[in-house]
Scaffold this active site. Structure first.
Site, PDB file in Angstrom:
ATOM      1  N   PRO A 173       0.810  -1.230   0.000  1.00  0.00           N
ATOM      2  CA  PRO A 173       0.000   0.000   0.000  1.00  0.00           C
ATOM      3  C   PRO A 173       0.838   1.273   0.000  1.00  0.00           C
ATOM      4  CG  PRO A 173      -0.934  -1.599   1.513  1.00  0.00           C
ATOM      5  CD  PRO A 173       0.385  -2.163   1.049  1.00  0.00           C
ATOM      6  N   CYS A 174       0.368   2.249  -0.771  1.00  0.00           N
ATOM      7  CA  CYS A 174       1.100   3.511  -0.930  1.00  0.00           C
ATOM      8  C   CYS A 174       0.593   4.599  -0.005  1.00  0.00           C
ATOM      9  CB  CYS A 174       0.982   3.999  -2.376  1.00  0.00           C
ATOM     10  SG  CYS A 174      -0.705   4.499  -2.843  1.00  0.00           S
ATOM     11  N   THR A 175      -0.463   4.317   0.755  1.00  0.00           N
ATOM     12  CA  THR A 175      -1.173   5.352   1.510  1.00  0.00           C
ATOM     13  C   THR A 175      -0.257   6.249   2.323  1.00  0.00           C
ATOM     14  OG1 THR A 175      -2.932   3.710   1.724  1.00  0.00           O
ATOM     15  CG2 THR A 175      -3.146   5.723   3.025  1.00  0.00           C
TER      16      THR A 175
END
Length: 392
Positions: free
Chosen positions: A93-95
């Site tokens: 995930p890049c969040t």
């Protein structure tokens, strides 16, 4: 979260000689599509999102030579991974790394799942794959002053991998601006290439290679295709009048534009030929406003968690303006997955799945020109790179 498996084993089939891969954070399977185009067989996949698994199985089906593991990557036991893997791919995930997020980095609640992935590799011990590929937003390179990327490379180093770092934009293959960062780990890295390709490793990506505490390499790779400057109009789906916003909503869209944006729209409106642009809703000075791209290229597709993340299509010309939300079919085409199964999917489910995925031809290009030759020990060490194009 409890781990569930759709199948329990990976039998050896007639194509067992193909390089094999495991895809962590698999999403809806676009990485699998790209890897398989390059001749890599994906035999194991994992994701935590039920809606994405539904799309994945809806497209690929369930068969005897693939395992899908549902659940938290942190609960996967490396001792239960398939043997003889050539590649482990992780689009974690890049969040917490994105420039649009809180920039909590690898300590953030979502991007910290990177450590769950490397835990699995550590548990695999002597059976860990010779090649690892990480994919994330380009903000990964600057998160916490570059320390998050350096920390990830140190972790790969501790597992025996040398690391290469490069960037590729989907715009080189499809009319969508979608730059991404890739880290390629190799247990047996090639010698550094004689030419540092600025397209793949620009100045802002040089820091890891100059850090003496990191074990890195730079493979000699072909020059990727040049970025597209147009093409969105060819991807727009033809919908009936009912698919466009009604006049009141369209007028509110136009009224929200800044003077510069409004002038841009008026010039396009005055042209005799209809053209297409994409637009995002932003908050400027506390007020919602729409911003239209100036070119025939889509903005970066995102996960459709809310109205501000959804991209609109603007048809303008011949004195008229029409606006509507982008369709799942358009999302699929712009991700290089035109043939993806969309039947029986909820619109937001499809937009969420594609907006959080990796562009297929980007994966295919990287796999064909780097990952497969690296796994086979055939990566060019000194040849002058030539232009390579993968049909997306």
């Amino acid at each position: 979260m409890k781990i569930t498996r759709t199948l329990r084993s990976v039998p050896t089939g007639p194509d067992a000689s193909m390089p094999t891969a495991a895809e962590f954070f698999a999403g809806i399977g676009l990485v699998r599509l790209g890897l398989e185009q390059a001749g890599i067989k994906v035999v194991w996949s994992n994701d935590i999102e039920p809606a994405k698994k539904e799309m994945y199985i809806g497209h690929f089906g369930e068969n005897a030579d693939h395992v899908f593991v549902s659940g938290d990557v942190g609960e996967i036991n490396g001792n239960e991974m398939p043997s003889n893997l050539g590649l482990a791919w992780a689009s974690f995930p890049c969040t917490d790394l994105s420039l649009a997020g809180w920039r909590r980095g690898l300590k953030g609640s979502e991007s910290s799942t990177f450590w769950g992935f490397t835990k699995v590799l550590r548990e695999m011990e002597h059976s860990r794959p010779p090649v690892v590929a990480l994919e994330n937003v380009v903000g990964f390179a600057t998160s916490h002053g570059g320390e998050d990327l350096a920390e990830a490379i140190r972790e790969l180093n501790s597992l025996g991998y040398s690391a290469d770092v490069l960037t590729l934009d989907a715009r080189r293959f499809v009319p969508q601006s979608r730059p991404r960062l890739f880290v390629v780990g190799a247990l047996n890295p090639p010698e550094d290439g004689p030419i540092i390709n600025s397209d793949l490793r620009p100045d802002w990506l040089q820091s890891p290679f100059g850090d003496p505490t990191l074990r890195t390499h730079q493979a000699a790779l072909p020059t990727p295709p040049p970025p597209l400057t147009s093409g969105l109009s060819d991807y727009v789906e033809h919908v009936g009048p009912e698919g466009w916003w009604e006049s009141k909503r369209r007028d509110a869209f136009v009224a929200s534009l800044s003077p510069i944006q409004a002038e841009r729209l008026e010039k396009l409106k005055a042209q005799p030929v209809r053209t297409y642009r994409t637009a995002y809703r932003r908050t400027r000075n506390g007020k919602p406003t729409w911003e239209i791209r100036p070119d025939d290229i889509s903005g970066c597709l995102r996960t459709a968690r809310g109205g501000s993340s959804k991209q609109a299509v603007v048809e303008v010309g011949a004195g008229d303006v029409r606006v509507r939300w982008m369709t799942p079919s358009e999302y699929a085409k712009l991700m290089g997955a035109e043939e993806y199964t969309l039947k029986n999917l909820r619109s937001n489910q499809a937009l969420f799945g594609f907006g959080d995925a990796v562009c297929v031809p980007v994966v295919s290009w990287l796999a064909q020109n780097y990952l497969v030759p690296l796994m086979q020990g055939k990566l060019q060490k000194s040849a002058t790179p030539e232009l390579a194009v993968v049909n997306g």
